[in-house]
Design an enzyme around this catalytic site. Structure first.
Site, PDB file in Angstrom:
ATOM      1  N   LYS A  90       0.852  -1.199   0.000  1.00 20.81           N
ATOM      2  CA  LYS A  90       0.000   0.000   0.000  1.00 20.81           C
ATOM      3  C   LYS A  90       0.873   1.228   0.000  1.00 20.81           C
ATOM      4  O   LYS A  90       1.793   1.345   0.818  1.00 20.81           O
ATOM      5  CB  LYS A  90      -0.871  -0.020   1.278  1.00 20.81           C
ATOM      6  CG  LYS A  90      -1.790   1.185   1.393  1.00 20.81           C
ATOM      7  CD  LYS A  90      -3.098   0.940   0.706  1.00 20.81           C
ATOM      8  CE  LYS A  90      -3.879   2.214   0.466  1.00 20.81           C
ATOM      9  NZ  LYS A  90      -3.468   2.934  -0.783  1.00 20.81           N
ATOM     10  N   LYS A 126       5.445   2.071  -2.901  1.00 22.29           N
ATOM     11  CA  LYS A 126       5.378   3.415  -3.487  1.00 22.29           C
ATOM     12  C   LYS A 126       5.597   3.295  -4.981  1.00 22.29           C
ATOM     13  O   LYS A 126       6.245   2.358  -5.446  1.00 22.29           O
ATOM     14  CB  LYS A 126       6.482   4.299  -2.899  1.00 22.29           C
ATOM     15  CG  LYS A 126       6.174   5.770  -3.020  1.00 22.29           C
ATOM     16  CD  LYS A 126       5.208   6.177  -1.951  1.00 22.29           C
ATOM     17  CE  LYS A 126       4.785   7.614  -2.053  1.00 22.29           C
ATOM     18  NZ  LYS A 126       4.154   8.043  -0.790  1.00 22.29           N
ATOM     19  N   ASP A 166      -0.308  10.849  -4.317  1.00 24.52           N
ATOM     20  CA  ASP A 166       0.828  11.485  -3.644  1.00 24.52           C
ATOM     21  C   ASP A 166       1.017  12.805  -4.401  1.00 24.52           C
ATOM     22  O   ASP A 166       0.073  13.279  -5.043  1.00 24.52           O
ATOM     23  CB  ASP A 166       2.068  10.573  -3.700  1.00 24.52           C
ATOM     24  CG  ASP A 166       3.126  10.994  -2.678  1.00 24.52           C
ATOM     25  OD1 ASP A 166       2.982  10.652  -1.500  1.00 24.52           O
ATOM     26  OD2 ASP A 166       4.101  11.679  -3.063  1.00 24.52           O
ATOM     27  N   THR A 210      -4.692  13.485   5.797  1.00 23.72           N
ATOM     28  CA  THR A 210      -3.285  13.663   6.166  1.00 23.72           C
ATOM     29  C   THR A 210      -3.132  14.902   7.055  1.00 23.72           C
ATOM     30  O   THR A 210      -2.491  14.852   8.109  1.00 23.72           O
ATOM     31  CB  THR A 210      -2.401  13.775   4.909  1.00 23.72           C
ATOM     32  OG1 THR A 210      -2.715  12.679   4.050  1.00 23.72           O
ATOM     33  CG2 THR A 210      -0.938  13.737   5.259  1.00 23.72           C
TER      34      THR A 210
END
Ligand code: GLU
Length: 448
Positions: A90, A126, A166, A210
């Site tokens: 993940k 990633k 991201d 976040t």
């Protein structure tokens, strides 16, 4: 430091000599877990550390796309499936022109421990591409995302590897990537990406998670210091999605966020980015790639071209939320001069190693990004849970889970550091707590 760790580090430096970011991330984690390795000789006996620093799988692929003038471009894509011991891989996907193997690998490595800290069953990964989304049309972005997923789709899946956003990858890009995955596979596997739109399996609070999580963590650390967030002045670097979430929650809780920055300089808004109009404008700036100066122009405040925020003297807390290694030693010196007590990393690895050491030597409370920003991926895991249950949680439910998760991460970190006699060391504590779960899982699953 433990001799076994020294030897592992030597090997990592030799094998990855062209990957400075990756080496930096490994050095921090291994230094932190030194007392754990001392206390657990079985890890050395199984040579666990040499395995944990090697990705289970990492690959590159070609991504060809056509621009609006019919010209073809070739970019490189990566996916690093670093560690799957505690759950499906993940982690986000980053689109930025400076992306390279070292950056993807350090982010993947950090993700292992971050994901472990969330307490949820997710492994570390990633991915990304050296594609630069700035200035591209919507159709170009769509064609790029479709091509990217055409290369990647065989290697991901809800129980295999679950990508997310991201830098450079937000809701729009996830939509195009999810659409292409569905088209190619002919199935509705909506747990395969997170950060999806709300009409097709996305989770409420994911866009905010976040930033909100960072503030929940901060509140817990302030509580530990007998302090509160009310009335605190916060300097945030960056002005993206993460900064937006930080500013929204901090303002709601009575703090004043008076700085934001971009590549071109920083903006000072002495009244704080506190009204709904100002906070919403951050989203517009991001979407339209306006640059940070647009805020100063619109709300009549000062713009400081070419400067970073670290020299400002009127904040209580710094929260770097832009990109890796944005704070160098000379910046750290300014931060110490400014007299702040708290420095909470939000972007992944924002602080150069010598800068971080300098801040800590000068009694600033430094919290590491892998703990502070874990709420993002944590809510991604909640999105996966909602998808597999085929239901949708309310915003309140998700927010409640997120808050609890961040309190747990803070407390687990503080306790882990305490257990090894390190005092209130949030960096070592996060690395130790994150490592222990993954190490135990790896040991129990045997050697491979
Ligand atoms: N890219 C984010 C991170 O650094 C989120 C990853 C995710 O939601 O999977 O943790």
């Amino acid at each position: 430091m433990n001799a076994y760790i020294e030897s592992v580090l030597e090997g990592v430096r030799k094998k990855n000599s062209t990957q400075p970011e990756f080496i930096q991330a490994v050095e921090e984690v291994l230094a932190s877990i030194s007392p754990v390795i001392d206390a657990h000789p079985e890890y050395e006996a199984a040579n666990l550390l040499n395995r944990i620093v090697e990705p289970e799988r990492m690959f590159t692929f070609r991504v060809v796309w056509m621009d609006d003038n019919g010209k073809y471009h070739t970019n490189r894509g990566w996916r690093c499936q670093f560690n799957g011991a505690i759950g499906p891989y993940k982690g986000g996907i980053r689109f930025q022109s400076n992306v390279n193997e070292s950056i993807i690998k350090f982010l993947g490595f950090e993700q292992i421990f971050k994901n472990s800290l969330t307490g949820l069953p997710i492994g570390g990964a990633k991915g990304g591409s050296d594609f630069d989304p700035a200035g591209k049309s919507d159709a170009e972005i769509m064609r790029f995302c479709q091509s990217f997923v055409s290369a990647l789709y065989r290697y991901i899946g809800p129980d295999i590897d679950v990508p997310a956003g991201d830098m450079g990858v937000g809701g729009r890009e996830i939509g195009y990537m999810y659409g292409q995955y569905r088209r190619l596979k002919g199935v509705w596997e909506n747990g395969v990406f997170t950060g999806k739109g709300l009409t097709y399996g996305g989770s409420l609070i994911r866009p905010e998670a976040t930033g909100y999580g960072a503030i929940y963590y901060l509140c817990e650390a302030l509580k530990h210091e007998g302090d509160t967030i009310e009335g605190k002045r916060i300097g945030v670097s960056g002005y993206g999605n993460v900064s937006w979430g930080i500013i929204k929650k901090a303002t709601e809780l009575g703090a004043i966020c008076c700085y934001i920055s971009g590549r071109e300089g920083y903006v000072h808004d002495p009244d704080g980015i506190s009204t709904e109009e100002k906070i919403n404008y951050l989203l517009e700036m991001r979407e339209k790639h306006t640059g940070v100066k647009a805020y100063a122009d619109r709300f009549g405040c000062e713009f400081y071209p070419g400067e970073k925020i670290w020299g400002v003297k009127d904040v209580d807390i710094f929260m770097p939320a832009a990109t890796q290694n944005e704070v160098e030693l000379e910046d750290a010196k300014k931060i110490v001069d400014s007299g702040v007590k708290y420095y909470f990393e939000v972007s992944n690895m924002p602080t150069k190693a010598d800068a971080q050491a300098y801040l800590r030597e000068h009694d600033i409370i430094v919290a590491p990004s892998k703990a502070v920003n874990a709420g993002g991926v944590g809510v991604s895991a909640l999105e996966m849970a909602q998808n597999s249950e085929r239901l949708v949680w309310t915003a309140e439910e998700v927010d409640e889970h997120l808050k609890r998760m961040m309190i747990n991460i803070h407390n687990a970190s503080a306790e882990a550091a305490e257990e090894y006699g390190l005092g209130y060391d949030l960096i070592a504590g996060a690395n130790i707590a994150g490592f222990k779960k993954v190490a135990t899982a790896m040991m129990e699953q045997g050697v491979f």
